[in-house]
Enzyme design. Structure first.
Site, PDB file in Angstrom:
ATOM      1  N   SER A  54       0.849  -1.202   0.000  1.00 44.70           N
ATOM      2  CA  SER A  54       0.000   0.000   0.000  1.00 44.70           C
ATOM      3  C   SER A  54       0.883   1.250   0.000  1.00 44.70           C
ATOM      4  O   SER A  54       0.390   2.358  -0.218  1.00 44.70           O
ATOM      5  CB  SER A  54      -0.940  -0.003   1.204  1.00 44.70           C
ATOM      6  OG  SER A  54      -0.230  -0.269   2.396  1.00 44.70           O
ATOM      7  N   LYS A 122       4.909 -11.320   3.241  1.00 39.97           N
ATOM      8  CA  LYS A 122       3.494 -11.594   2.965  1.00 39.97           C
ATOM      9  C   LYS A 122       3.311 -11.607   1.455  1.00 39.97           C
ATOM     10  O   LYS A 122       3.930 -10.798   0.751  1.00 39.97           O
ATOM     11  CB  LYS A 122       2.607 -10.505   3.594  1.00 39.97           C
ATOM     12  CG  LYS A 122       1.124 -10.630   3.207  1.00 39.97           C
ATOM     13  CD  LYS A 122       0.222  -9.786   4.090  1.00 39.97           C
ATOM     14  CE  LYS A 122       0.006  -8.363   3.636  1.00 39.97           C
ATOM     15  NZ  LYS A 122      -0.576  -8.226   2.280  1.00 39.97           N
ATOM     16  N   GLU A 124       0.137 -12.430  -1.767  1.00 36.45           N
ATOM     17  CA  GLU A 124      -1.286 -12.560  -2.035  1.00 36.45           C
ATOM     18  C   GLU A 124      -1.597 -13.824  -2.838  1.00 36.45           C
ATOM     19  O   GLU A 124      -0.873 -14.152  -3.775  1.00 36.45           O
ATOM     20  CB  GLU A 124      -1.788 -11.329  -2.818  1.00 36.45           C
ATOM     21  CG  GLU A 124      -1.624 -10.032  -2.053  1.00 36.45           C
ATOM     22  CD  GLU A 124      -2.110  -8.814  -2.839  1.00 36.45           C
ATOM     23  OE1 GLU A 124      -2.652  -8.967  -3.949  1.00 36.45           O
ATOM     24  OE2 GLU A 124      -1.924  -7.688  -2.316  1.00 36.45           O
ATOM     25  N   GLU A 191      -9.029  -9.960   3.496  1.00 35.74           N
ATOM     26  CA  GLU A 191      -9.394  -8.577   3.153  1.00 35.74           C
ATOM     27  C   GLU A 191     -10.764  -8.512   2.497  1.00 35.74           C
ATOM     28  O   GLU A 191     -11.034  -9.214   1.503  1.00 35.74           O
ATOM     29  CB  GLU A 191      -8.323  -7.969   2.215  1.00 35.74           C
ATOM     30  CG  GLU A 191      -8.653  -6.522   1.848  1.00 35.74           C
ATOM     31  CD  GLU A 191      -7.464  -5.745   1.278  1.00 35.74           C
ATOM     32  OE1 GLU A 191      -6.326  -6.248   1.304  1.00 35.74           O
ATOM     33  OE2 GLU A 191      -7.705  -4.601   0.829  1.00 35.74           O
TER      34      GLU A 191
HETATM   35  O1  KIV Z   1      -0.472  -3.424   1.562  1.00 38.63           O
HETATM   36  C1  KIV Z   1      -1.150  -3.392   2.614  1.00 38.63           C
HETATM   37  O2  KIV Z   1      -1.171  -2.403   3.344  1.00 38.63           O
HETATM   38  C2  KIV Z   1      -1.919  -4.576   2.943  1.00 38.63           C
HETATM   39  C3  KIV Z   1      -2.913  -4.468   4.050  1.00 38.63           C
HETATM   40  C4  KIV Z   1      -4.057  -3.638   3.654  1.00 38.63           C
HETATM   41  C5  KIV Z   1      -3.312  -5.777   4.559  1.00 38.63           C
HETATM   42  O3  KIV Z   1      -1.773  -5.584   2.343  1.00 38.63           O
END
Ligand code: KIV
Length: 273
Positions: A54, A122, A124, A191
């Site tokens: 993000s 992390k 997706e 999400e």
């Molecule tokens: O990129 C991000 O901030 C995220 C969160 C919204 C979980 O993946």
């Protein structure tokens, strides 16, 4: 804060998060992209800090998360890690660094861990990225999954509306959640999915679920820091709660500064040498 089980840990680890789920203690996670905010967040005893992709939106001004690069994510993450002693730091693997090529996925994850000092990555997706997840895990790198609205696939979805409202997609998400758990992910983000589905996933898997727009029955919550602080003022989805109007606060402070400079009242005698 004294009543919470994990308040006294000096370092939050993936194992601590698992214990929190077992004891029913909710996990609080927020994003950060820079050293100053990371120091502030760590001093609050936040459990997890996510260096989210993000950053593409809130730090770089892009409409989607797709353009951010691995080098840029490493830059943000290294800055955050320098400000964190206690929280678990998770770094998003950016679009194009892990999909469809598990060797590249491992190389990207290794770069993140080596060059930032973060605790985990992390990424997706579910079954379609299983090979990449397994390869990263085989190198001893903890992986957090991310299901539901996966912003890196926005061009496939075509919209940011709530996901998995239909049975077919809900069933697939549930299956993916089990796949992530069996693969060895230590936690997963859910999400923008219906609260009942998030509750079902949370009951069925033994790893912590961290929700954003997924209701209250998950094991923890995550928000983008700038959103919850009221800095990104135009963005107000239903799930977002503002914990301040810092956008307004910053504008007020800056306007006062401009006035003081123009009037010549800053600096005063005590503020000079
Ligand atoms: O990129 C991000 O901030 C995220 C969160 C919204 C979980 O993946």
């Amino acid at each position: 804060m004294g009543a919470y089980l994990q308040t006294d840990v000096t370092k939050v680890t993936t194992r601590v998060l698992k214990t929190m789920k077992q004891h029913g203690e909710k996990i609080a996670m927020l994003t950060a992209y820079d050293y100053s905010m990371a120091c502030l967040l760590d001093s609050t005893k936040i459990d997890v800090v996510l260096v989210g992709d993000s950053a593409a939106n809130v730090m770089q001004g892009y409409k989607t998360t797709l353009p951010i690069t691995l080098d840029e994510m490493i830059f943000y993450a290294a800055s955050v890690v320098r400000g964190i002693k206690r929280a678990l730091v998770v770094v998003d693997m950016p679009f194009g660094t892990y999909q469809g090529n598990s060797k590249q996925a491992l190389a990207s994850a290794i770069r993140i861990m080596k060059e930032t000092g973060a605790d985990a990555v992390k990424l997706e997706g579910g079954e379609e990225v299983l090979e990449s997840i397994s390869r990263i895990l085989s190198a001893g790198i903890p992986v957090m999954g991310h299901l539901g609205l996966t912003p890196q696939s926005i061009n496939k979805f075509g919209t940011y509306v709530v996901r998995a409202t239909e049975k077919e997609e809900a069933d697939r998400l549930l299956k993916d959640a089990h796949i992530l758990e069996q693969a060895g992910c230590f936690a997963m983000v859910l999400e923008k999915i219906p609260a009942v589905l998030a509750e079902q996933v949370t009951k069925e898997v033994n790893i912590p679920t961290i929700g954003i727009g997924a209701g209250a029955a998950v094991d923890g919550q995550v928000l983008v820091l700038q959103d919850m602080l009221g800095i990104t003022q135009q963005f107000k989805p239903r799930y977002l709660r503002h914990y301040g109007s810092f956008g307004e606060g910053i504008s007020t402070a800056v306007r006062q500064y401009i006035t003081d400079v123009k009037e010549g009242s800053f600096p005063n005698e005590k503020e000079q040498y």
